[in-house]
Write an enzyme that holds these catalytic residues in place. Structure first.
Site, mmCIF file in Angstrom:
data_model
loop_
_atom_site.group_PDB
_atom_site.id
_atom_site.type_symbol
_atom_site.label_atom_id
_atom_site.label_comp_id
_atom_site.label_asym_id
_atom_site.label_seq_id
_atom_site.Cartn_x
_atom_site.Cartn_y
_atom_site.Cartn_z
ATOM 1 N N CYS A 171 -10.675 -7.771 21.573
ATOM 2 C CA CYS A 171 -12.008 -7.135 21.521
ATOM 3 C C CYS A 171 -13.056 -7.843 22.373
ATOM 4 O O CYS A 171 -13.933 -7.198 22.954
ATOM 5 C CB CYS A 171 -12.474 -7.043 20.074
ATOM 6 S SG CYS A 171 -12.217 -8.525 19.106
ATOM 7 N N HIS A 224 -19.880 -7.762 19.648
ATOM 8 C CA HIS A 224 -19.693 -9.091 20.234
ATOM 9 C C HIS A 224 -20.676 -9.282 21.402
ATOM 10 O O HIS A 224 -20.702 -8.472 22.343
ATOM 11 C CB HIS A 224 -18.271 -9.240 20.793
ATOM 12 C CG HIS A 224 -17.192 -9.304 19.742
ATOM 13 N ND1 HIS A 224 -17.438 -9.416 18.400
ATOM 14 C CD2 HIS A 224 -15.832 -9.296 19.883
ATOM 15 C CE1 HIS A 224 -16.275 -9.465 17.749
ATOM 16 N NE2 HIS A 224 -15.295 -9.387 18.618
ATOM 17 N N ASN A 284 -17.008 -4.239 18.930
ATOM 18 C CA ASN A 284 -15.643 -4.771 18.874
ATOM 19 C C ASN A 284 -14.623 -3.849 18.231
ATOM 20 O O ASN A 284 -13.485 -3.769 18.701
ATOM 21 C CB ASN A 284 -15.619 -6.129 18.165
ATOM 22 C CG ASN A 284 -16.274 -6.110 16.817
ATOM 23 O OD1 ASN A 284 -17.469 -5.827 16.718
ATOM 24 N ND2 ASN A 284 -15.521 -6.387 15.775
ATOM 25 N N SER A 332 0.823 -1.222 0.000
ATOM 26 C CA SER A 332 0.000 0.000 0.000
ATOM 27 C C SER A 332 0.854 1.268 0.000
ATOM 28 O O SER A 332 0.377 2.332 -0.413
ATOM 29 C CB SER A 332 -0.883 0.039 1.256
ATOM 30 O OG SER A 332 -1.595 -1.159 1.405
#
Ligand code: NAP
Length: 349
Positions: free
Chosen positions: A148, A241, A326, A43
């Site tokens: 998370c 979550h 999350n 990238s």
């Protein structure tokens, strides 16, 4: 706290699931300003707009989209780097940045268990931050936030741990697809399906809450001493979550006492009025069918944790459900709150 001049920040792994959330949450942040974006070699050297596969419902801010993506090497023009790097790359890169004098605020697992690195949730263990004084990086520092699924759980457990003590815990998770990064789980695996395995997740959930809820004695963090059993599942939800928890407490408590300590819990981010802090870390919902990811994941801008369905358990004392976002509370938002605590405590002066 007011900031005269915004603190320049960079995002490592800016193109990924968590990296995009960082871009979204840091745009127009009152204390921080994005000056650098970095990702992998493939990238680097291209405009963020051209290289990112943006999948959030918001638009990429024009000034950010025009930034050139850099490689994840020191030399970036910023004081803090938020790391949303893949764990395969994060460990060494984060150490390199800390040794080059940067404040590294990481989401990755690599440094979470280092003895002198705080595994920080400002609403839960703000006192652990001071362990960074023992770090030996040349000029910089590393602080981490938890996995998370651990974050929402730990926020909900903290008031109970303080008030009644925890003896044992069983948790079964239903985790969102965005937790697997981008592009993550293929649609043919995810749709019409539940995958009863997330690599490394159960181990993290059985360990991280013990460090987070551990006691910092000024020299070291002594882990909390209860046992956790975790079973983790990937479900076809985009964000949020949901976790089913059964808990055995050290001291007796009634249902109303439990709800009382959950909803009245306040900590350092609320006292300091940190910009990303929820007004109330834990909200309790009395409806039979709450908390649900689609309805409650964005509560208090995704930074509050929702609890519901508190009832007696035939094996332990009580069971209940916990929901948290999350990629916000459990990743980018949590890391930004960590950086806000660093700033408010004078660690960035
Ligand atoms: P992701 O979508 O796969 O993104 C990974 C990022 O790391 C991309 O920007 C990628 O850049 C970059 N990267 C990969 N290899 C690299 C290398 N060798 N050098 C430099 N950059 C590299 O992952 P994610 O879900 O955002 O997760 C990021 C981190 O946060 C992970 O450590 C994850 O465990 C943790 N985390 C995730 C969540 C969540 O809910 N998703 C929650 C808590 C913690 P390219 O695009 O250029 O490849």
């Amino acid at each position: 706290m007011t900031v005269d001049k915004k603190i320049p920040v960079g995002i490592l792994g800016a193109t990924g699931s968590v990296g995009q959330k960082f871009v979204e949450l840091l745009t127009d942040h009152p204390w921080f300003e994005i000056t650098e974006l970095a990702a992998s070699e493939k990238s680097a050297g291209r405009k963020y707009d051209d290289v990112v596969n943006w999948f959030l419902p918001s638009r990429i801010p024009a000034s950010i989209g025009a930034l050139s993506v850099k490689e994840c090497r020191p030399g970036l023009n910023c004081k803090i780097v938020f790391s949303a790097l893949d764990a395969n790359a994060a460990g060494e890169i984060e150490t390199e940045f800390a040794n080059a004098g940067y404040v590294v605020v990481s989401n990755a697992k690599n440094h979470r268990y280092d003895k002198d690195v705080p595994l920080l949730i400002p609403d839960v263990n703000p006192d652990h931050l001071d362990i960074i004084k023992q770090q030996k990086f040349s000029g910089g520092m590393i602080i981490t936030n938890p996995n998370c699924s651990t974050t929402g759980l730990a926020v909900a457990l903290k008031p109970l741990h303080d008030a009644f003590g925890i003896e044992a815990l069983n948790v079964v998770t239903m985790q969102a697809l965005s937790g697997a990064g981008y592009p993550g789980v293929s649609s043919l695996d995810a749709m019409d399906n539940v995958i009863p395995f997330i690599k490394g997740e159960e181990e993290k959930m059985e360990l991280e809450p013990l460090k987070i809820l551990g006691a910092f004695n000024g020299t070291e963090i002594i882990n909390a001493d209860f046992k956790i059993s975790a079973s983790c599942n990937r479900v076809s939800v985009i964000d949020g979550h949901l976790e089913s928890v059964s808990i055995k407490l050290k001291n007796p408590a009634t249902e109303s006492e439990i709800i009382d300590v959950l909803i009245n819990y306040k900590s350092e981010p609320q006292r300091l009025k940190l910009p990303s802090a929820p007004l109330q870390p834990v909200h309790y919902f009395y409806e039979d069918d709450m908390p649900q990811p689609r309805l409650l994941r964005n509560l208090e801008s995704g930074m509050a944790v929702s609890v519901g369905r508190l009832r007696k358990c035939n094996l332990f004392d009580y069971k209940f459900s916990v929901l948290s976002h999350n990629t916000i509370r459990g990743a980018a938002g949590g890391a930004i709150l960590n950086a806000e605590l660093l700033a408010a405590k004078g660690y960035l002066d």
